[in-house]
Design a protein around this motif. Structure first.
Motif, PDB file in Angstrom:
ATOM      1  N   VAL A 148       2.704  72.794  58.272  1.00  0.00           N
ATOM      2  CA  VAL A 148       2.423  74.158  58.716  1.00  0.00           C
ATOM      3  C   VAL A 148       1.335  74.044  59.781  1.00  0.00           C
ATOM      4  CG1 VAL A 148       1.546  76.419  58.058  1.00  0.00           C
ATOM      5  CG2 VAL A 148       3.038  75.168  56.490  1.00  0.00           C
ATOM      6  N   THR A 149       1.661  74.475  61.003  1.00  0.00           N
ATOM      7  CA  THR A 149       0.773  74.264  62.148  1.00  0.00           C
ATOM      8  C   THR A 149       0.397  75.590  62.792  1.00  0.00           C
ATOM      9  OG1 THR A 149       1.781  72.112  62.577  1.00  0.00           O
ATOM     10  CG2 THR A 149       0.544  73.109  64.385  1.00  0.00           C
ATOM     11  N   PHE A 150      -0.864  75.702  63.214  1.00  0.00           N
ATOM     12  CA  PHE A 150      -1.364  76.881  63.924  1.00  0.00           C
ATOM     13  C   PHE A 150      -1.531  76.515  65.398  1.00  0.00           C
ATOM     14  CE2 PHE A 150      -2.415  77.599  59.556  1.00  0.00           C
ATOM     15  CZ  PHE A 150      -2.336  78.976  59.376  1.00  0.00           C
ATOM     16  N   PRO A 151      -0.521  76.770  66.235  1.00  0.00           N
ATOM     17  CA  PRO A 151      -0.565  76.334  67.638  1.00  0.00           C
ATOM     18  C   PRO A 151      -1.625  77.023  68.473  1.00  0.00           C
ATOM     19  CG  PRO A 151       1.684  76.864  66.941  1.00  0.00           C
ATOM     20  CD  PRO A 151       0.771  77.387  65.899  1.00  0.00           C
ATOM     21  N   ALA A 152      -2.030  78.256  68.094  1.00  0.00           N
ATOM     22  CA  ALA A 152      -2.959  79.014  68.934  1.00  0.00           C
ATOM     23  C   ALA A 152      -4.420  78.742  68.603  1.00  0.00           C
ATOM     24  CB  ALA A 152      -2.671  80.511  68.805  1.00  0.00           C
ATOM     25  N   LEU A 153      -4.695  78.023  67.517  1.00  0.00           N
ATOM     26  CA  LEU A 153      -6.082  77.713  67.188  1.00  0.00           C
ATOM     27  C   LEU A 153      -6.586  76.581  68.083  1.00  0.00           C
ATOM     28  CD1 LEU A 153      -6.259  77.839  63.270  1.00  0.00           C
ATOM     29  CD2 LEU A 153      -7.080  79.517  64.925  1.00  0.00           C
ATOM     30  N   ARG A 154      -7.861  76.642  68.398  1.00  0.00           N
ATOM     31  CA  ARG A 154      -8.487  75.592  69.200  1.00  0.00           C
ATOM     32  C   ARG A 154      -9.693  75.055  68.438  1.00  0.00           C
ATOM     33  NH1 ARG A 154      -4.346  75.720  70.773  1.00  0.00           N
ATOM     34  NH2 ARG A 154      -3.494  76.128  72.842  1.00  0.00           N
ATOM     35  N   PRO A 155      -9.640  73.819  67.955  1.00  0.00           N
ATOM     36  CA  PRO A 155      -8.499  72.909  68.082  1.00  0.00           C
ATOM     37  C   PRO A 155      -7.349  73.336  67.167  1.00  0.00           C
ATOM     38  CG  PRO A 155     -10.146  71.921  66.655  1.00  0.00           C
ATOM     39  CD  PRO A 155     -10.760  73.186  67.192  1.00  0.00           C
ATOM     40  N   GLN A 156      -6.162  72.895  67.531  1.00  0.00           N
ATOM     41  CA  GLN A 156      -4.979  73.213  66.735  1.00  0.00           C
ATOM     42  C   GLN A 156      -5.145  72.615  65.332  1.00  0.00           C
ATOM     43  OE1 GLN A 156      -0.900  72.975  68.509  1.00  0.00           O
ATOM     44  NE2 GLN A 156      -0.632  71.319  67.043  1.00  0.00           N
ATOM     45  N   ARG A 157      -4.701  73.364  64.320  1.00  0.00           N
ATOM     46  CA  ARG A 157      -4.813  72.876  62.941  1.00  0.00           C
ATOM     47  C   ARG A 157      -3.428  72.732  62.334  1.00  0.00           C
ATOM     48  NH1 ARG A 157      -9.295  75.977  59.503  1.00  0.00           N
ATOM     49  NH2 ARG A 157      -8.985  74.106  58.228  1.00  0.00           N
ATOM     50  N   SER A 158      -3.258  71.666  61.559  1.00  0.00           N
ATOM     51  CA  SER A 158      -1.973  71.401  60.931  1.00  0.00           C
ATOM     52  C   SER A 158      -2.208  70.991  59.485  1.00  0.00           C
ATOM     53  CB  SER A 158      -1.243  70.289  61.686  1.00  0.00           C
ATOM     54  OG  SER A 158       0.107  70.267  61.389  1.00  0.00           O
ATOM     55  N   PHE A 159      -1.331  71.437  58.579  1.00  0.00           N
ATOM     56  CA  PHE A 159      -1.485  71.181  57.151  1.00  0.00           C
ATOM     57  C   PHE A 159      -0.201  70.579  56.594  1.00  0.00           C
ATOM     58  CE2 PHE A 159      -4.254  74.609  58.343  1.00  0.00           C
ATOM     59  CZ  PHE A 159      -5.447  74.355  57.676  1.00  0.00           C
ATOM     60  N   ALA A 160      -0.366  69.515  55.818  1.00  0.00           N
ATOM     61  CA  ALA A 160       0.781  68.904  55.141  1.00  0.00           C
ATOM     62  C   ALA A 160       0.803  69.279  53.664  1.00  0.00           C
ATOM     63  CB  ALA A 160       0.738  67.387  55.296  1.00  0.00           C
ATOM     64  N   ALA A 161      -0.373  69.612  53.121  1.00  0.00           N
ATOM     65  CA  ALA A 161      -0.450  70.006  51.709  1.00  0.00           C
ATOM     66  C   ALA A 161      -0.118  71.496  51.608  1.00  0.00           C
ATOM     67  CB  ALA A 161      -1.840  69.719  51.155  1.00  0.00           C
ATOM     68  N   VAL A 162       1.132  71.790  51.267  1.00  0.00           N
ATOM     69  CA  VAL A 162       1.622  73.170  51.205  1.00  0.00           C
ATOM     70  C   VAL A 162       2.242  73.414  49.828  1.00  0.00           C
ATOM     71  CG1 VAL A 162       3.087  74.901  52.297  1.00  0.00           C
ATOM     72  CG2 VAL A 162       2.188  72.998  53.652  1.00  0.00           C
ATOM     73  N   ARG A 163       1.865  74.510  49.208  1.00  0.00           N
ATOM     74  CA  ARG A 163       2.419  74.841  47.897  1.00  0.00           C
ATOM     75  C   ARG A 163       3.173  76.164  47.975  1.00  0.00           C
ATOM     76  NH1 ARG A 163       0.041  77.638  43.334  1.00  0.00           N
ATOM     77  NH2 ARG A 163      -1.935  77.702  44.486  1.00  0.00           N
ATOM     78  N   ILE A 164       4.406  76.172  47.474  1.00  0.00           N
ATOM     79  CA  ILE A 164       5.148  77.425  47.373  1.00  0.00           C
ATOM     80  C   ILE A 164       4.665  78.138  46.119  1.00  0.00           C
ATOM     81  CG2 ILE A 164       7.411  78.484  47.096  1.00  0.00           C
ATOM     82  CD1 ILE A 164       8.622  76.117  48.543  1.00  0.00           C
ATOM     83  N   VAL A 165       3.919  79.207  46.312  1.00  0.00           N
ATOM     84  CA  VAL A 165       3.336  79.937  45.186  1.00  0.00           C
ATOM     85  C   VAL A 165       4.374  80.844  44.529  1.00  0.00           C
ATOM     86  CG1 VAL A 165       1.528  81.569  44.494  1.00  0.00           C
ATOM     87  CG2 VAL A 165       1.071  79.867  46.274  1.00  0.00           C
ATOM     88  N   TYR A 166       5.133  81.540  45.352  1.00  0.00           N
ATOM     89  CA  TYR A 166       6.086  82.505  44.796  1.00  0.00           C
ATOM     90  C   TYR A 166       7.160  82.811  45.821  1.00  0.00           C
ATOM     91  CZ  TYR A 166       7.781  86.739  42.412  1.00  0.00           C
ATOM     92  OH  TYR A 166       8.553  87.666  41.765  1.00  0.00           O
ATOM     93  N   ILE A 167       8.395  82.857  45.359  1.00  0.00           N
ATOM     94  CA  ILE A 167       9.504  83.315  46.173  1.00  0.00           C
ATOM     95  C   ILE A 167      10.097  84.536  45.506  1.00  0.00           C
ATOM     96  CG2 ILE A 167      11.862  82.789  46.909  1.00  0.00           C
ATOM     97  CD1 ILE A 167      11.051  80.049  47.641  1.00  0.00           C
ATOM     98  N   ASP A 168      10.145  85.638  46.231  1.00  0.00           N
ATOM     99  CA  ASP A 168      10.658  86.881  45.680  1.00  0.00           C
ATOM    100  C   ASP A 168      12.141  86.700  45.341  1.00  0.00           C
ATOM    101  OD1 ASP A 168      11.810  89.651  45.623  1.00  0.00           O
ATOM    102  OD2 ASP A 168       9.748  90.186  46.072  1.00  0.00           O
ATOM    103  N   PRO A 169      12.558  87.043  44.128  1.00  0.00           N
ATOM    104  CA  PRO A 169      13.951  86.830  43.739  1.00  0.00           C
ATOM    105  C   PRO A 169      14.949  87.747  44.432  1.00  0.00           C
ATOM    106  CG  PRO A 169      12.771  87.985  42.008  1.00  0.00           C
ATOM    107  CD  PRO A 169      11.748  87.578  43.017  1.00  0.00           C
ATOM    108  N   SER A 170      14.468  88.850  45.022  1.00  0.00           N
ATOM    109  CA  SER A 170      15.401  89.785  45.660  1.00  0.00           C
ATOM    110  C   SER A 170      15.060  90.058  47.123  1.00  0.00           C
ATOM    111  CB  SER A 170      15.445  91.114  44.891  1.00  0.00           C
ATOM    112  OG  SER A 170      14.148  91.666  44.751  1.00  0.00           O
ATOM    113  N   ARG A 171      13.799  90.218  47.454  1.00  0.00           N
ATOM    114  CA  ARG A 171      13.409  90.446  48.839  1.00  0.00           C
ATOM    115  C   ARG A 171      13.393  89.128  49.614  1.00  0.00           C
ATOM    116  NH1 ARG A 171       9.473  92.873  45.643  1.00  0.00           N
ATOM    117  NH2 ARG A 171       9.446  95.151  45.623  1.00  0.00           N
TER     118      ARG A 171
END
Length: 470
Positions: A88-111
């Protein structure tokens, strides 16, 4: 009343009076102010700093920060079909920031919404929302309101020297309509945008002239200008509905509730609700087995059976009048059901290897995508075939296979109830073993079944049904 509920109720009351923020569980949403409108450049610059590009093994999408602690909202479809999130990368931040440690907290079952969490060592710039509670869209958005979308630069945005700009480009436009319904994407009303929405913009924020998020970009129709977004109040509602899972007691209570909800949906004929409660991991496993078994037959005699099926779909398409706006589902369904006959299964080469329900499920998902591409998108046969194969790779299609496999364990209308539930700790996540009792056994139906459930994406999902001792 528990302390957490008292806090939530108090803040909900304060929101109505103009409360600036609202904690929903461990996520704190900021409610934006109106007052003086900002210029497009100011809205774009502030918004871009909070928008990230999600790269997965199957594609890209956008997400935006709603809590500086690292919580982001995106579309469900951006991440649910991926085996993993690469970064997950933030292209507009200076300096640009990128994250590899990502956790899916919740996925809506209908939306078409999801919440993810980044492992951050410093606060991220977060966007304020037009509302942090459940509110009618008319409370914060109106037809023809000016709105702004952010997109990654394309070749069209390149300078005279051929260099594409860094970060994002802004696309300004207006709210075209406040209520558009598309059950295939999700429940409730979406709102329309005049801007052209391109691939890769899903999950991004729709910003109003005050810099507040008023919606989440969700989908677009091929050959139609513009796109569609989910009202931001739906995202706040998603967070409110996210179940608490911190303690063993909370996990057990939620697992019991979900198990009963699954049985209620089956008993009431709400098969779509029940299907969406199938475990994504288990569903992928069943899909892989089904597709591998069918694919093994295609180099031989099975190819003729598939060609016969596609030809029948083409006959339906050719027979429909020009300009028809509805998919001829009943005719497609008749053709799909014939794939479950013994004759077709023998011709395909899967008789004895797959159940009737598994074969029907495969061709149901294939047909929906194929006919949709030919009928609405006016695609040629090769493109429609590609669309059908892409559909079969989705979690949504996989759940159709898993649902057919699970419900094949008992006849429709069986009156099952939860007799006992046990939470079993696991190396990565716990699972639940649910013993089901059939109230009206007639000798043809097992008196006891066992339902396995998995804790995934922040909730419990049904993995499989087994006969007791099986």
């Amino acid at each position: 009343m528990p302390a957490a509920l008292r806090i939530l109720s108090l803040c909900a009351a304060l929101v109505a009076l103009g409360c600036a923020s609202r904690p929903i569980g461990d996520v704190t949403l900021e409610r934006g102010k109106t007052g003086r409108a900002q210029g497009d450049l100011a809205v774009a610059q502030k918004g871009a700093a909070s928008v990230a590009v999600i790269s997965t093994d199957v594609g890209r999408g956008l997400a935006f920060v709603v809590d500086p602690a690292g919580y982001l909202i995106t579309n469900r479809h951006v991440i649910e079909d991926a085996d993993h999130i690469e970064d997950v990368t933030f292209p507009a931040l200076r300096p640009q920031r990128s994250f590899a440690a990502v956790r899916i907290v919740y996925i809506d079952p209908s939306r078409d919404l999801a919440l993810i969490k980044l492992d951050v060592d410093a606060p991220l710039p977060a966007l304020s929302l037009a509302t942090v509670g459940l509110a009618p869209i008319e409370d914060y958005l109106h037809a023809k309101d000016r709105v702004l979308l952010l997109a990654r630069p394309s070749e069209d945005d390149a300078s005279a020297g051929g260099k594409k700009p860094d970060g994002f480009v802004a696309r300004t436009g207006n709210v075209r309509e406040l209520e558009v319904f598309n059950p295939a994407v999700g429940p409730g009303a979406f709102f329309g945008l005049s801007q052209a929405v391109r691939r890769g913009q899903s999950g991004g924020p729709v910003l109003d002239r005050y810099g507040r998020v008023v919606g989440v970009v969700s989908w677009t129709w091929k050959h139609r200008v513009g796109g569609y977004a989910i009202p931001i109040a739906e995202a706040a509602q998603m967070l409110s509905e996210r179940p608490a899972m911190e303690t063993a007691a909370e996990q057990s209570a939620r697992a019991t509730e979900r198990a009963r909800g699954f049985l209620k949906a089956l008993d009431g004929g709400d098969l779509e609700v029940a299907r969406r409660m199938m475990s994504p991991t288990y569903s992928r496993k069943i899909r892989q087995r089904t597709m591998t078994t069918i694919a093994e037959q295609l180099p031989g005699d099975g190819r003729a059976a598939v060609q016969q099926f596609v030809a029948a779909l083409e006959d339906i398409i050719d027979s429909e009048p020009a300009g028809a706006e509805e998919l001829p589902f009943s005719k497609v369904q008749d053709v799909v059901l014939r794939t479950g006959t013994r004759g077709f299964m023998e011709a395909l080469g899967v008789e004895g290897a797959l159940s009737k329900d598994q074969v029907i499920s495969f061709f149901f998902e294939f047909a929906q995508a194929y006919v949709g591409a030919r009928y609405f998108a006016e695609s040629d046969q090769d493109t429609a075939m590609t669309a059908a194969m892409m559909r079969l790779q989705t979690v949504d299609a996989a759940r159709t296979f898993a649902f057919a496999e699970a419900t094949g364990r008992f006849k429709r209308g069986a009156h099952l109830e939860v007799e006992r539930l046990e939470i079993v700790p696991g190396a990565y996540a716990p699972h639940a073993v649910v013993t089901l009792r059939n109230r009206d056994t007639d000798g043809r139906q097992p008196a006891t079944l066992v339902m396995q459930m998995r804790l995934e994406w922040g909730d419990w999902y049904v993995a499989e049904l087994q006969t007791a001792g099986g």
